[in-house]
Design a protein around this motif. Structure first.
Motif, short mmCIF file in Angstrom:
data_model
loop_
_atom_site.label_atom_id
_atom_site.label_comp_id
_atom_site.label_asym_id
_atom_site.label_seq_id
_atom_site.Cartn_x
_atom_site.Cartn_y
_atom_site.Cartn_z
N SER A 104 7.87 12.91 14.59
CA SER A 104 8.29 12.00 13.53
C SER A 104 9.72 11.55 13.79
O SER A 104 10.44 12.15 14.61
N SER A 105 10.14 10.51 13.09
CA SER A 105 11.48 9.97 13.31
C SER A 105 12.57 10.99 12.97
O SER A 105 13.62 11.03 13.63
N SER A 106 12.34 11.82 11.96
CA SER A 106 13.35 12.81 11.58
C SER A 106 13.59 13.82 12.69
O SER A 106 14.73 14.27 12.91
N HIS A 107 12.54 14.17 13.42
CA HIS A 107 12.69 15.10 14.55
C HIS A 107 13.52 14.46 15.66
O HIS A 107 14.36 15.12 16.28
N ILE A 108 13.28 13.17 15.92
CA ILE A 108 14.03 12.47 16.95
C ILE A 108 15.51 12.38 16.56
O ILE A 108 16.41 12.58 17.39
N VAL A 109 15.77 12.10 15.30
CA VAL A 109 17.15 12.03 14.80
C VAL A 109 17.84 13.38 14.98
O VAL A 109 19.00 13.45 15.39
N PHE A 110 17.14 14.47 14.70
CA PHE A 110 17.72 15.80 14.88
C PHE A 110 18.14 16.01 16.34
O PHE A 110 19.25 16.48 16.62
N LEU A 111 17.26 15.67 17.27
CA LEU A 111 17.57 15.88 18.68
C LEU A 111 18.76 15.03 19.12
O LEU A 111 19.64 15.51 19.85
N LYS A 112 18.78 13.78 18.67
CA LYS A 112 19.90 12.90 19.03
C LYS A 112 21.21 13.43 18.46
O LYS A 112 22.24 13.44 19.16
N ASN A 113 21.19 13.89 17.23
CA ASN A 113 22.41 14.41 16.61
C ASN A 113 22.88 15.70 17.27
O ASN A 113 24.08 15.93 17.44
N PRO A 124 15.32 11.45 24.03
CA PRO A 124 14.14 12.24 23.65
C PRO A 124 12.82 11.50 23.82
O PRO A 124 12.74 10.28 23.60
N LEU A 125 11.81 12.23 24.21
CA LEU A 125 10.43 11.77 24.12
C LEU A 125 9.87 12.21 22.79
O LEU A 125 10.13 13.32 22.33
N GLY A 126 9.08 11.35 22.17
CA GLY A 126 8.33 11.75 20.99
C GLY A 126 6.94 12.18 21.39
O GLY A 126 6.41 11.76 22.44
N ALA A 127 6.33 13.05 20.60
CA ALA A 127 4.94 13.43 20.87
C ALA A 127 4.04 12.21 20.68
O ALA A 127 4.27 11.38 19.81
N LEU A 128 3.02 12.11 21.50
CA LEU A 128 2.07 11.00 21.36
C LEU A 128 1.16 11.21 20.16
O LEU A 128 0.84 10.27 19.43
N THR A 129 0.77 12.47 19.93
CA THR A 129 -0.12 12.78 18.81
C THR A 129 0.53 13.82 17.90
O THR A 129 1.45 14.53 18.31
N VAL A 130 0.08 13.88 16.67
CA VAL A 130 0.62 14.82 15.70
C VAL A 130 0.48 16.25 16.22
O VAL A 130 -0.60 16.68 16.62
N LYS A 131 1.62 16.95 16.28
CA LYS A 131 1.70 18.32 16.78
C LYS A 131 1.19 18.46 18.22
O LYS A 131 0.87 19.56 18.66
N SER A 132 1.08 17.33 18.93
CA SER A 132 0.54 17.30 20.30
C SER A 132 -0.85 17.94 20.36
O SER A 132 -1.23 18.54 21.38
N GLU A 133 -1.60 17.76 19.30
CA GLU A 133 -2.94 18.34 19.24
C GLU A 133 -4.02 17.39 19.75
O GLU A 133 -5.19 17.76 19.83
N GLU A 135 -5.35 14.63 18.44
CA GLU A 135 -6.35 14.14 17.50
C GLU A 135 -5.94 12.85 16.79
O GLU A 135 -6.74 11.93 16.63
N VAL A 136 -4.68 12.78 16.34
CA VAL A 136 -4.19 11.63 15.57
C VAL A 136 -2.87 11.15 16.17
O VAL A 136 -2.00 11.97 16.46
N LEU A 137 -2.72 9.84 16.34
CA LEU A 137 -1.46 9.33 16.87
C LEU A 137 -0.30 9.67 15.94
O LEU A 137 -0.44 9.61 14.72
N ALA A 138 0.84 10.02 16.52
CA ALA A 138 2.03 10.33 15.74
C ALA A 138 2.70 9.03 15.28
O ALA A 138 2.19 7.92 15.51
N GLU A 139 3.87 9.15 14.65
CA GLU A 139 4.59 7.99 14.12
C GLU A 139 5.34 7.28 15.26
O GLU A 139 6.56 7.34 15.36
N LEU A 140 4.60 6.60 16.11
CA LEU A 140 5.17 6.08 17.35
C LEU A 140 6.25 5.04 17.10
O LEU A 140 7.34 5.11 17.69
#
Length: 418
Positions: A104-113, A124-133, A135-140
């Motif tokens: 999610s965007s909040s996770h990316i913001v944490f890493l950048k900060n 940072p790379l974001g996960a492609l799917t939710v929890k990298s499971e 099944e469902v695309l993440a908030e790309l």
């Protein structure tokens, strides 16, 4: 801060006027002020004189893992970036293998900060799917706006073909880059090493090259159907090189990388059951290594990576079957590549790749922001545990000869050197 590099040999293929020329370089407040044969330092200027000093554009690594948040015992962001800086890297792309997974965007913001005020820049790379499971695309799109440079379920293949199709179609709306890790898990099964005579001799379950080749063939067919931008990280087989070369000839927008350890070691090193050599994808045969090296030289393989993956001690010093995959490698990248290729090729490989992630590449030009790596390409040494800067000590290169010492980096208005 004013910095003057004295008698620095510039390695920069893109600048024919300065390439392989020895020059003084004056840096003022993070800007290259002057490049000349001789520069007399002004007052309050830090003068740097180092043995056989060479400089290049700052180095870039497209596949680095740390641990924070969630696995700080493996590596923190602060120490990880310090390790990268000492290894000569001014920019690294961080894999999404933390807890929580950055989906999610909040996770990316944490890493950048968390990476602010560090000399090496974190992308940072974001996960492609939710929890990298898978099944469902993440908030790309939201993650892109927060600073994610691409999308990757780290070391997890996209088993759902339709999900990859949708991801490639959807990301075209904002020019996103989709990763697909090359392994068919059904064929790989419970394999832990390359499937060939070595695995049979050692009694270890094998991962056939077919597991990688089949997944890549599927991914490329989907890419041909959908369009979009696909990156295949850390290939390891001869057929993978051929498949990607053919796809590029068709005009498909595909890139790939190879881990340096897959260029340097073969599965012959497994005879001692050293879990430092348990990596994913596995070390392959001499024929595979030969094809990978050729793929790098010919440009089929777009860039190399340390694939730096810190692992807890208790997950490595156990039975081979149960050990975790991965080796650190930031500290070894230059010293190993500099043996496999000539110096100019080595520096080109270490410097390129940013364009794929839309990261700006600084030039060694007067008036531009400084982004330099400082090194001595001729010094040789044997790599020992004491030279590991990472918190985790899982390293496949222990005891190997290295050629080339990194002095440090200068980025923006910061300097780190030994």
């Amino acid at each position: 801060m004013n910095i003057l590099l004295k008698a620095a040999k510039i390695v920069d293929n893109s600048n024919k006027e300065l390439h392989l020329k020895k020059r003084d370089i004056l840096i003022k407040n993070g800007i290259i002020e002057k490049i000349a044969a001789t520069i007399t330092p002004e007052k309050e200027t830090k003068v740097i004189v180092l043995d056989n000093l060479h400089v290049s554009v700052g180095w870039f690594d497209s596949s680095v893992a740390f641990g924070e948040p969630g696995y700080e015992q493996r590596e923190t962001i602060e120490n990880g970036l310090l390790t990268a800086a000492k290894a000569g890297f001014t920019d690294i792309v961080l894999n999404p293998n933390t807890n929580p997974i950055p989906d999610s965007s909040s996770h990316i913001v944490f890493l950048k900060n968390a990476a602010k005020n560090q000399i090496t820049r974190l992308h940072p790379l974001g996960a492609l799917t939710v929890k990298s499971e898978g099944e469902v695309l993440a908030e790309l799109f939201d993650m892109k706006n927060a600073g994610a440079v691409a999308y990757n379920d780290f070391k997890h293949p996209i088993t759902n073909s339709n999900l990859l199709k949708i991801a490639l179609q959807y990301t075209q709306g904002f020019d996103g880059l989709v990763y697909s890790f090359p392994i068919d898990v059904q064929i790989a099964g419970k394999g832990v090493v390359n499937e060939d005579k070595t695995s049979t001799k050692l009694g270890l379950k094998g991962i056939p090259p077919l597991a990688e080749d089949l997944q890549i063939a599927r991914d490329l067919l989907i890419l041909e159907y959908t369009g979009g931008k696909l990156h295949i990280p850390t290939i390891s087989t001869a057929n993978a090189v051929m498949l990607i070369a053919a796809a590029k000839k068709k005009g498909l927008d595909v890139s790939c990388s190879v881990a340096i350890h897959n260029l340097f070691f073969t599965d012959d090193v497994l005879v001692e059951f050293d879990t430092n050599f348990k990596v994913m994808p596995p070390l392959r045969t001499k024929n595979d290594v030969k094809a990978l090296l050729k793929g790098v030289k010919e440009g089929t393989i777009d860039f190399v990576t340390s694939d730096h993956t810190p692992i807890d001690t208790e997950e490595k010093i156990i039975e081979f079957d149960n050990a975790a995959f991965g080796t650190t490698g930031l500290e070894n990248a230059f010293g190993i590549l500099n043996q496999l290729f000539d110096l100019e090729t080595t520096i080109d490989l270490l410097s390129k790749g940013r364009e794929r992630y839309k990261i700006a590449t600084q030039k060694i030009v007067e008036g531009k922001n400084v982004c330099l790596t400082l090194f001595n390409p001729d010094e040789t040494y044997v790599f020992e545990k004491e030279q590991i800067n990472s918190i985790s000590k899982n390293n496949a290169y222990l005891g190997t000869k290295h050629k080339g010492k990194v002095y440090g980096i200068i980025s923006d208005n910061e300097i780190l050197y030994s």
